[in-house]
Design a protein around this motif. Sequence first.
Motif, short mmCIF file in Angstrom:
data_model
loop_
_atom_site.label_atom_id
_atom_site.label_comp_id
_atom_site.label_asym_id
_atom_site.label_seq_id
_atom_site.Cartn_x
_atom_site.Cartn_y
_atom_site.Cartn_z
N ALA A 46 0.81 -1.22 0.00
CA ALA A 46 0.00 0.00 0.00
C ALA A 46 0.85 1.27 0.00
CB ALA A 46 -0.92 0.00 1.22
N GLY A 47 2.17 1.13 0.20
CA GLY A 47 3.04 2.29 0.19
C GLY A 47 3.21 2.96 1.54
N TYR A 48 2.66 2.37 2.60
CA TYR A 48 2.81 2.96 3.93
C TYR A 48 4.22 2.73 4.49
CZ TYR A 48 -2.29 3.02 3.74
OH TYR A 48 -3.60 3.22 3.36
N LEU A 49 4.83 1.63 4.07
CA LEU A 49 6.21 1.33 4.43
C LEU A 49 7.03 1.22 3.16
CD1 LEU A 49 5.69 -1.54 7.07
CD2 LEU A 49 6.08 0.89 7.54
N VAL A 50 8.29 1.63 3.22
CA VAL A 50 9.18 1.54 2.05
C VAL A 50 10.34 0.61 2.39
CG1 VAL A 50 8.59 3.87 1.31
CG2 VAL A 50 10.62 3.51 2.73
N ARG A 51 10.93 0.04 1.37
CA ARG A 51 12.08 -0.81 1.57
C ARG A 51 13.30 0.04 1.95
NH1 ARG A 51 13.15 -6.00 0.59
NH2 ARG A 51 15.34 -6.60 0.46
N ALA A 54 15.01 -8.80 9.83
CA ALA A 54 14.03 -9.71 9.24
C ALA A 54 13.06 -8.98 8.31
CB ALA A 54 13.26 -10.43 10.34
N TYR A 55 12.72 -7.75 8.65
CA TYR A 55 11.75 -6.99 7.86
C TYR A 55 12.40 -5.65 7.49
CZ TYR A 55 8.75 -10.48 9.97
OH TYR A 55 8.22 -11.68 10.38
N PRO A 56 13.06 -5.58 6.32
CA PRO A 56 13.82 -4.37 5.93
C PRO A 56 12.93 -3.26 5.38
CG PRO A 56 13.98 -6.01 4.20
CD PRO A 56 13.19 -6.66 5.33
N TYR A 57 11.93 -2.87 6.16
CA TYR A 57 10.97 -1.85 5.74
C TYR A 57 10.75 -0.87 6.89
CZ TYR A 57 10.02 -5.74 2.57
OH TYR A 57 10.17 -6.77 1.69
N ALA A 58 10.36 0.36 6.53
CA ALA A 58 10.11 1.38 7.55
C ALA A 58 9.34 2.54 6.92
CB ALA A 58 11.43 1.88 8.14
N THR A 70 5.11 0.02 14.45
CA THR A 70 4.55 1.11 13.65
C THR A 70 5.42 1.46 12.45
OG1 THR A 70 5.68 2.91 14.82
CG2 THR A 70 3.59 2.11 15.77
N GLY A 71 6.67 0.97 12.43
CA GLY A 71 7.57 1.29 11.33
C GLY A 71 8.36 2.58 11.52
N MET A 72 8.25 3.22 12.70
CA MET A 72 8.94 4.49 12.92
C MET A 72 10.20 4.33 13.76
SD MET A 72 6.28 6.24 15.68
CE MET A 72 7.40 7.26 16.64
N ALA A 73 10.58 3.07 14.09
CA ALA A 73 11.72 2.84 14.96
C ALA A 73 12.79 1.99 14.28
CB ALA A 73 11.27 2.18 16.26
N MET A 74 13.99 2.09 14.82
CA MET A 74 15.11 1.29 14.32
C MET A 74 16.08 1.05 15.46
SD MET A 74 16.78 4.55 12.46
CE MET A 74 15.25 5.46 12.83
#
Length: 256
Positions: A76-81, A94-98, A145-149
Motif C-alpha cells: 500500500a506504500g505505507y512502508l518503504v524498503r 528480518a523486515y527491511p521496511y520502515a 509502527t515502522g517508525m523505529a530502528m
Amino acid sequence: MFMTPDNRRRHARPNSSVVISLIGIVVALFTVTPAALPAQSLTGSSRSLDRQNRVAIQHDYTYITTPAQVKRFVSAGYLVRVPGNRDYRLHGVAYPYAREEVALFLTRLGSQYRSACGEQLVVTSLTRPRTRQPRNASDRSVHPTGMAMDLRRPNNSSCRAWLESVLLHLEGAGALEATRERRPPHYHVALFPKQYGAYVETRLANAEDTQYFVRSGDSLWKIAKKHGTTVAQLRSANDLRGSRIYAGQVLTVPSR
C-alpha cells in the motif's frame, strides 16, 4: 484482533583528533536554542515511551501485528524498503521496511557517520510486527509502527561518542527519542516522522543546490519536470547510472 491500515498516506579506525573536530562540526549543525532544550540523556524512561507512543497516535500509525500485515503495508506504500548503501548496512534485519522518513534519516546519518568514522553504520532492526517482537521488548514498543530502528553500538569509543552526540542533539531538537540498550549493545531510535521531515526541510532550504527528498511514486522524469531540469542532469549531479531511485533517498537538483 485484525488491525486496519493507516487512514492516511503520510503514514582503518579514525584519528581521535579528527573525530573530535567532526563532532564539533556536527554539534554546530544540530544546534538549537539551549533554553528550548530539556535535559537530554540516552538512558530511556517511561516518559520517553509515553512520548513515542503519543507521536505514533498523532501520526495515526497502526501497530502491525503479523508478517502478513507488513507485506500489506509495503504494497500500500505505507512502508518503504530500506536497502542500505555504501554508508550503512542492515544486519540480521528480518523486515527491511520502515516509514519513508526513517529511510531518509538512515541515508543522512549513514553518510555523516561514514565521513566521521570511515566505516558503515549498522542497522540491526526496523519494523517488527507484534508477534515477532523479542522477549525483552517492551509491550509499548513502537517498532510495530515502522517508525523505529536499532543501531549497533560502535566498538570504537570516538565513533560511539560521535553517534551519541548526534542522537542527543536530534532528540533535543524534538526529532526523535533515543535509548542506549545493553542486551545486546545498541541504540533504540524512535524517529518522529513529521518533526524530522520538517527539520530536514529547514536544513535543506539553506543549500545552494536544491535537495529533494524522494517519496513513493516519484521518478527521475517527474522530479526533473517539477524542477525545470533534465533526467540526464539529475543523473550526473547524483552519480546515477540508471533511473532507479527509492523513497527516502535525497537527490541533489542542480541549480538553474
